[in-house]
Structures are given as C-alpha cells and as structure tokens.
Design a protein around this motif. Structure first.
Motif, PDB file in Angstrom:
ATOM      1  N   SER A 103      33.198  38.842   2.336  1.00 33.27           N
ATOM      2  CA  SER A 103      34.619  39.182   1.936  1.00 33.27           C
ATOM      3  C   SER A 103      35.164  38.693   0.559  1.00 33.27           C
ATOM      4  N   LYS A 113      46.618  29.122   8.467  1.00 34.19           N
ATOM      5  CA  LYS A 113      46.500  27.424   8.962  1.00 34.19           C
ATOM      6  C   LYS A 113      45.389  26.795   7.093  1.00 34.19           C
ATOM      7  N   PHE A 136      36.061  28.040  10.050  1.00 32.17           N
ATOM      8  CA  PHE A 136      36.600  28.303   8.732  1.00 32.17           C
ATOM      9  C   PHE A 136      34.639  29.532   8.368  1.00 32.17           C
ATOM     10  N   GLU A 150      35.417  31.944  11.960  1.00 32.69           N
ATOM     11  CA  GLU A 150      36.484  32.991  11.424  1.00 32.69           C
ATOM     12  C   GLU A 150      36.358  34.011  10.218  1.00 32.69           C
ATOM     13  N   ILE A 151      35.718  33.265   9.310  1.00 30.83           N
ATOM     14  CA  ILE A 151      35.744  34.533   8.306  1.00 30.83           C
ATOM     15  C   ILE A 151      35.005  35.682   8.541  1.00 30.83           C
ATOM     16  N   SER A 209      36.833  39.481  10.320  1.00 35.77           N
ATOM     17  CA  SER A 209      36.319  40.429   8.440  1.00 35.77           C
ATOM     18  C   SER A 209      35.054  41.349   9.054  1.00 35.77           C
ATOM     19  N   LEU A 257      42.701  38.710  10.799  1.00 33.86           N
ATOM     20  CA  LEU A 257      42.516  38.106   9.484  1.00 33.86           C
ATOM     21  C   LEU A 257      43.139  38.180   8.035  1.00 33.86           C
ATOM     22  N   TYR A 296      42.227  34.691   2.679  1.00 30.70           N
ATOM     23  CA  TYR A 296      41.239  33.208   3.404  1.00 30.70           C
ATOM     24  C   TYR A 296      41.487  33.293   2.020  1.00 30.70           C
ATOM     25  N   ASP A 338      39.203  29.661  -0.878  1.00 30.21           N
ATOM     26  CA  ASP A 338      38.478  28.825  -0.977  1.00 30.21           C
ATOM     27  C   ASP A 338      37.916  28.183  -2.334  1.00 30.21           C
ATOM     28  N   LYS A 340      40.391  25.087   1.992  1.00 31.97           N
ATOM     29  CA  LYS A 340      40.090  26.136   2.916  1.00 31.97           C
ATOM     30  C   LYS A 340      41.552  26.700   4.019  1.00 31.97           C
ATOM     31  N   LEU A 353      42.579  29.841   6.161  1.00 28.13           N
ATOM     32  CA  LEU A 353      42.661  31.250   6.879  1.00 28.13           C
ATOM     33  C   LEU A 353      43.881  31.746   6.448  1.00 28.13           C
ATOM     34  N   TYR A 411      46.564  34.410   8.710  1.00 25.86           N
ATOM     35  CA  TYR A 411      46.225  35.670   9.238  1.00 25.86           C
ATOM     36  C   TYR A 411      47.545  36.469  10.082  1.00 25.86           C
TER      37      TYR A 411
END
Length: 192
Positions: free
Chosen positions: A7, A53, A69, A72-73, A77, A87, A90, A92, A97, A99, A101
């Motif tokens: 991702s 988020k 987390f 969700e990815i 994705s 999404l 993100y 990282d 961390k 996200l 949207y």
C-alpha cells in the motif's frame, strides 16, 4: 509488514498532513481510536477535502489501535464500493499512525437521528435512501468482496455511517472487521 509495502502508493508524508489540517486544528470528531480532523490535501494534482483520523501517540507503547489501523488499510485499499468510505492515504512515520479518508460533508448519521436535533430533520424519503445505501455497503462486504470470503464489519452503528454532500451513506470504521469464509450456510465468529 508486507501490507504496508503493498500500500505504499497511498503513503502521505506527515508534514503534508500537518499542513493540510493546519497543524491539526480543524477537529471534526473523535472516537475510540483517535481524533478526526478536516483538511485540504493535494492528491494527484488536485486539492481534495479530506478527513484525517490520527491515532493517539500514547498507543505507541501499548500497540492498541495498530491492528485496527492495519485492518483499515488492508480492507479499504483493496475493496472499493460507492457505499464504503474511500481510503485516500495513510501515514506511518515515526510514532504517527494516520488514516486519510474522503470527507463526508454531513458527518455521521447519528447526528441526525436524535430527537433533540430540531435544527434539521431528515425527511423520511431521505432516511430510506440512507438505509438502502448502508444495506448496499454491507451487502458488498458480506457477499461481493471476493469469491471465497466475506468481510464481517463487527461495529455497524449510526456513528459509523457517514453522509456525503449528496446524503449518500457510506460505511466507515472497518478496523474491527474480520474476514470470514463465504458460501457457507452458517457463519459465526468467536472472539475472546
């Protein structure tokens, strides 16, 4: 973490998110896994309204929220549907961390179901359309994500149904979701 490698095209630098949210000053909500901020982010050459988020930094030691987390990815994705929130990216980096949207102009459905909300009442015709949209999103997760599996949301409630500028309902917050086998007469999930 092969998921993060798969991702990486969705990765957004922390400095860009900080700038987009005016240093995290435009708070629009908060939940069990962090605060949500509104922002304007340049993605693919276009300025887009986004919801960001941000998991609390105190999660860096406990690991709480990391699994959600990554879920969700993984799910957002891979799976796209008009009635699932998109999404867009993100972050990282270091202990952050985050996200990113698509922004849902009207926020979550729970804001409009309260009897105390006399400022704006959602007409019944619109409520039915919202229910149908949410049902379509859930049907996609349960029956159409892939040939041999389904996604069980596990946290469906009005706060996790977002409404865009056209009042289209989108299922959100898939962090607690589980992937199960499809095409079985019965399915169940045991969680300890």
């Amino acid at each position: 973490m092969s998921l993060i490698r798969e991702s990486r095209h969705l990765r957004v630098p922390f400095r860009d998110i900080k700038l987009a949210t005016t240093n995290f000053t435009m708070l629009i909500g908060s939940g069990g896994y962090g605060h949500v901020y509104r922002g304007e982010l340049l993605l693919s050459g276009k300025l887009i309204s986004v919801a960001v988020k941000r998991l609390p930094n105190n999660n860096k030691h406990s690991g709480q929220g990391l699994k959600e987390f990554l879920t969700e990815i993984q799910l957002l994705s891979r799976y796209k549907h008009p009635n699932l929130v998109s999404l867009l990216g993100y972050c990282d980096e270091d202990n952050e961390k985050i996200l990113i949207y698509e922004y849902a102009k009207y926020g979550s459905l729970d804001r409009f179901l309260s009897m105390s909300n006399t400022r704006f009442q959602v007409p019944w015709k619109q409520r039915i359309k919202i229910c149908i949209d949410a049902a379509r999103g859930l049907d996609y997760l349960h029956n159409h994500v892939a040939e041999n599996h389904r996604v069980i949301h596990r946290d469906i409630k009005s706060v996790n149904i977002l409404l865009d500028h056209n009042w289209k309902a989108m299922i959100s917050d898939l962090g607690l979701s589980k992937i199960g086998r499809a095409n079985e007469n019965e399915s169940y999930l045991i969680h300890y």
